[in-house]
Design a protein around this motif. Structure first.
Motif, mmCIF file in Angstrom:
data_model
loop_
_atom_site.group_PDB
_atom_site.id
_atom_site.type_symbol
_atom_site.label_atom_id
_atom_site.label_comp_id
_atom_site.label_asym_id
_atom_site.label_seq_id
_atom_site.Cartn_x
_atom_site.Cartn_y
_atom_site.Cartn_z
ATOM 1 N N GLY A 124 0.620 0.039 8.044
ATOM 2 C CA GLY A 124 1.709 -0.404 7.197
ATOM 3 C C GLY A 124 2.750 -1.215 7.934
ATOM 4 O O GLY A 124 2.443 -2.076 8.758
ATOM 5 N N TRP A 125 4.019 -0.928 7.634
ATOM 6 C CA TRP A 125 5.127 -1.667 8.210
ATOM 7 C C TRP A 125 5.325 -1.359 9.694
ATOM 8 O O TRP A 125 6.047 -2.071 10.387
ATOM 9 C CB TRP A 125 6.412 -1.338 7.452
ATOM 10 N N ALA A 126 4.698 -0.300 10.185
ATOM 11 C CA ALA A 126 4.839 0.075 11.592
ATOM 12 C C ALA A 126 3.649 -0.388 12.431
ATOM 13 O O ALA A 126 3.482 0.048 13.569
ATOM 14 C CB ALA A 126 5.007 1.593 11.719
ATOM 15 N N THR A 127 2.839 -1.287 11.899
ATOM 16 C CA THR A 127 1.667 -1.777 12.613
ATOM 17 C C THR A 127 2.068 -2.569 13.855
ATOM 18 O O THR A 127 2.969 -3.403 13.818
ATOM 19 C CB THR A 127 0.810 -2.673 11.704
ATOM 20 N N VAL A 128 1.380 -2.302 14.951
ATOM 21 C CA VAL A 128 1.588 -3.019 16.210
ATOM 22 C C VAL A 128 0.237 -3.503 16.715
ATOM 23 O O VAL A 128 -0.757 -2.772 16.670
ATOM 24 C CB VAL A 128 2.242 -2.112 17.269
ATOM 25 N N LEU A 138 14.388 -9.583 4.013
ATOM 26 C CA LEU A 138 15.678 -9.143 4.507
ATOM 27 C C LEU A 138 15.513 -8.192 5.689
ATOM 28 O O LEU A 138 14.612 -7.343 5.700
ATOM 29 C CB LEU A 138 16.468 -8.452 3.388
ATOM 30 N N ALA A 139 16.376 -8.338 6.673
ATOM 31 C CA ALA A 139 16.301 -7.524 7.882
ATOM 32 C C ALA A 139 16.903 -6.141 7.657
ATOM 33 O O ALA A 139 17.846 -5.976 6.873
ATOM 34 C CB ALA A 139 17.024 -8.221 9.032
ATOM 35 N N ALA A 140 16.370 -5.146 8.357
ATOM 36 C CA ALA A 140 16.898 -3.789 8.255
ATOM 37 C C ALA A 140 18.345 -3.730 8.730
ATOM 38 O O ALA A 140 19.131 -2.904 8.257
ATOM 39 C CB ALA A 140 16.025 -2.828 9.069
ATOM 40 N N LYS A 141 18.720 -4.618 9.653
ATOM 41 C CA LYS A 141 20.081 -4.628 10.179
ATOM 42 C C LYS A 141 21.046 -5.415 9.290
ATOM 43 O O LYS A 141 22.239 -5.502 9.595
ATOM 44 C CB LYS A 141 20.087 -5.229 11.590
ATOM 45 N N GLY A 142 20.560 -6.005 8.214
ATOM 46 C CA GLY A 142 21.418 -6.769 7.323
ATOM 47 C C GLY A 142 21.552 -8.218 7.755
ATOM 48 O O GLY A 142 20.798 -8.713 8.592
ATOM 49 N N GLY A 143 22.556 -8.904 7.205
ATOM 50 C CA GLY A 143 22.739 -10.323 7.490
ATOM 51 C C GLY A 143 21.955 -11.184 6.517
ATOM 52 O O GLY A 143 21.327 -10.689 5.577
ATOM 53 N N LYS A 144 21.992 -12.499 6.746
ATOM 54 C CA LYS A 144 21.292 -13.396 5.836
ATOM 55 C C LYS A 144 19.784 -13.190 5.945
ATOM 56 O O LYS A 144 19.293 -12.654 6.956
ATOM 57 C CB LYS A 144 21.667 -14.846 6.133
ATOM 58 N N PRO A 145 19.026 -13.602 4.912
ATOM 59 C CA PRO A 145 17.578 -13.374 4.928
ATOM 60 C C PRO A 145 16.895 -13.961 6.161
ATOM 61 O O PRO A 145 17.274 -15.025 6.646
ATOM 62 C CB PRO A 145 17.107 -14.081 3.658
ATOM 63 N N ILE A 146 15.897 -13.260 6.649
ATOM 64 C CA ILE A 146 15.065 -13.789 7.728
ATOM 65 C C ILE A 146 14.246 -14.956 7.196
ATOM 66 O O ILE A 146 14.118 -15.989 7.847
ATOM 67 C CB ILE A 146 14.139 -12.686 8.285
ATOM 68 N N SER A 178 9.935 4.653 9.043
ATOM 69 C CA SER A 178 11.049 4.282 9.911
ATOM 70 C C SER A 178 10.524 3.379 11.025
ATOM 71 O O SER A 178 9.328 3.311 11.278
ATOM 72 C CB SER A 178 11.688 5.541 10.517
ATOM 73 N N GLY A 179 11.426 2.667 11.666
ATOM 74 C CA GLY A 179 11.041 1.870 12.820
ATOM 75 C C GLY A 179 10.729 0.422 12.522
ATOM 76 O O GLY A 179 10.488 -0.360 13.443
ATOM 77 N N GLY A 203 0.825 -1.196 0.000
ATOM 78 C CA GLY A 203 0.000 0.000 0.000
ATOM 79 C C GLY A 203 0.859 1.247 0.000
ATOM 80 O O GLY A 203 2.037 1.208 -0.371
ATOM 81 N N PRO A 204 0.318 2.376 0.419
ATOM 82 C CA PRO A 204 1.031 3.657 0.347
ATOM 83 C C PRO A 204 2.259 3.757 1.249
ATOM 84 O O PRO A 204 3.045 4.687 1.100
ATOM 85 C CB PRO A 204 -0.041 4.672 0.759
ATOM 86 N N THR A 205 2.428 2.813 2.188
ATOM 87 C CA THR A 205 3.619 2.856 3.047
ATOM 88 C C THR A 205 4.772 2.053 2.456
ATOM 89 O O THR A 205 5.806 1.880 3.093
ATOM 90 C CB THR A 205 3.286 2.300 4.447
ATOM 91 N N THR A 206 4.598 1.558 1.224
ATOM 92 C CA THR A 206 5.594 0.695 0.598
ATOM 93 C C THR A 206 6.147 1.321 -0.675
ATOM 94 O O THR A 206 5.395 1.815 -1.520
ATOM 95 C CB THR A 206 4.974 -0.670 0.235
ATOM 96 N N ASP A 207 7.472 1.302 -0.825
ATOM 97 C CA ASP A 207 8.118 1.711 -2.062
ATOM 98 C C ASP A 207 8.408 0.442 -2.866
ATOM 99 O O ASP A 207 9.027 -0.498 -2.357
ATOM 100 C CB ASP A 207 9.426 2.454 -1.771
#
Length: 402
Positions: free
Chosen positions: A320-324, A237-245, A213-214, A185-189
């Protein structure tokens, strides 16, 4: 539910709805991929064109082998709980088997022939587990224990079991990709990444990134077959990098029609057969959500959900991605009460003491349990905040919750 609604739901399983293209249009980066990074040389396309290609794909028949690797960074104790937190009808219960996919690497054979016939065969170790959907019947069979699980759709209903065992077949790269795209949706590039080869087939890669963010998510990359639009691989992929989640993809795939007997199943002689409705009644789980059942499964933690009759309230915060999700368990008992209760089993006390960092804020006090993807804040007054957001974002959300 009306028959046409059920038919629409059935179609959605095998092709992303065309409406997705319109919903995502405002967020799609209309820039073609220029760098192939060693991948196949394919005609340039835009993200919008790729989404439309997936939506227009009419492939409903395939067979092959897929691999799923999941690295959530779960604590050892939490990993040990996987597979035992749901309604269970024995080792053949599909829900138990699918729960085990939450950690480690798993290989399985997959076959599909339209919306009414699919089969997954897990190949972990020398023993096999098969999950077969054939018309109105869904079977799970564990060769090690010689146990079978059976669930049948009610007579007169069209796809009446959509939300039951048939949905547990949704572990393929196709299903994962479709669910992700439907939620864009609109929170996604959305943009086009490098080309790739997956299972010997040329593919484009669609890249989804949070605009907010977040989030603990860095990006989701979906490899799409350049010829027929079928999603071949999904990587989270994690925001902190490393192998795929999460890394789910075909290692071999064939789009020919599978043999009809692929989806036939008869329990072997002597197999113990459990009906789905019997399993639910046996474990008294009717009316409770999966999250509460998972808590109930650990000794002493049932009190956090109000026990077998818990009526916890769930509220969605943010978007969006910040849903809790905020779960108000309604138990009248929080972590501090549990820790001070002499009747709490020793195992539960050890689990509570091992929980993550202590935090405090306007919400009060509590502890944050972290994985690479999900963070959960368990407060001393019995509330649970959980989402794919960072610890700081989770506390901020809890502080601003009303």
């Amino acid at each position: 539910m009306a028959a046409n609604t059920k038919t629409s739901r059935k179609a959605a399983r095998y092709a992303v709805p065309v409406a997705v293209a319109g919903v995502a249009a405002a967020t799609v980066a209309m820039v073609p991929a220029f760098a192939n990074a060693g991948g196949p040389d394919l005609p340039k396309v835009t993200a919008q064109q790729l989404i439309e290609k997936v939506a227009a794909s009419d492939v409903q028949q395939l067979s092959g082998t897929a691999k799923l690797s999941t690295d959530l960074g779960l604590p050892t104790m939490a990993s040990g709980l996987l597979g035992g937190g749901g309604v269970t009808g024995g080792s053949a219960d599909p829900q138990d088997k699918v729960a085990q996919l939450a950690n480690g690497t798993h290989t399985f054979r997959v076959a599909a022939d339209g919306p009414d016939r699919q089969k997954l065969t897990f190949l972990d170790g020398k023993d096999e587990y098969s999950l077969v959907h054939n018309g109105a019947d869904v079977w799970g069979y564990d060769s090690k224990s010689n146990e079978a699980f059976h669930e049948k759709e009610p007579q007169g209903s069209e796809r009446g079991g959509d939300k039951k065992a048939a949905d547990r077949l949704a572990s393929s790269p196709q299903q994962l990709a479709q669910e992700i795209l439907k939620e864009a949706g609109p929170t996604t590039d959305i943009s086009v990444g490098d080309t790739a080869q997956v299972a010997g087939r040329d593919a484009y890669q669609l890249v989804l990134k949070p605009k907010q963010s977040g989030s603990t998510v860095g990006s989701v990359q979906i490899a799409i077959d350049a010829k027929n639009g079928v999603p071949l691989r999904v990587q989270l992929l994690a925001a902190k990098g490393g192998k795929p989640i999460v890394d789910a993809g075909f290692t071999k795939v064939d789009f020919a029609k599978p043999a009809a007997d692929t989806f036939s199943f008869t329990p072997p002689k002597g197999a113990k057969v459990t009906e789905g409705s019997d399993a639910a009644r046996e474990h008294g789980a009717e009316g409770k959500g999966d999250g509460f059942k998972a808590l109930d499964s650990f000794p002493g933690l049932g009190a956090l959900t109000g026990g077998a009759n818990g009526k916890g309230d769930v509220k969605v915060l943010g978007e969006g991605w910040a849903t809790v999700a905020r779960i108000d368990t309604g138990a009248g008992k929080g972590l501090k009460d549990m820790q001070n209760d002499k009747n709490t089993p020793k195992e539960a006390q050890q689990f509570l003491n091992s929980l993550g960092d202590k935090v405090s804020g306007k919400f009060g006090e509590g502890r944050v349990v972290s994985t690479r993807l999900v963070n959960a804040l368990i407060t001393d007054d019995g509330k649970v905040y959980v989402g794919a957001v960072t610890k700081d974002q989770l506390v901020k959300t809890a502080d601003s919750a009303k």
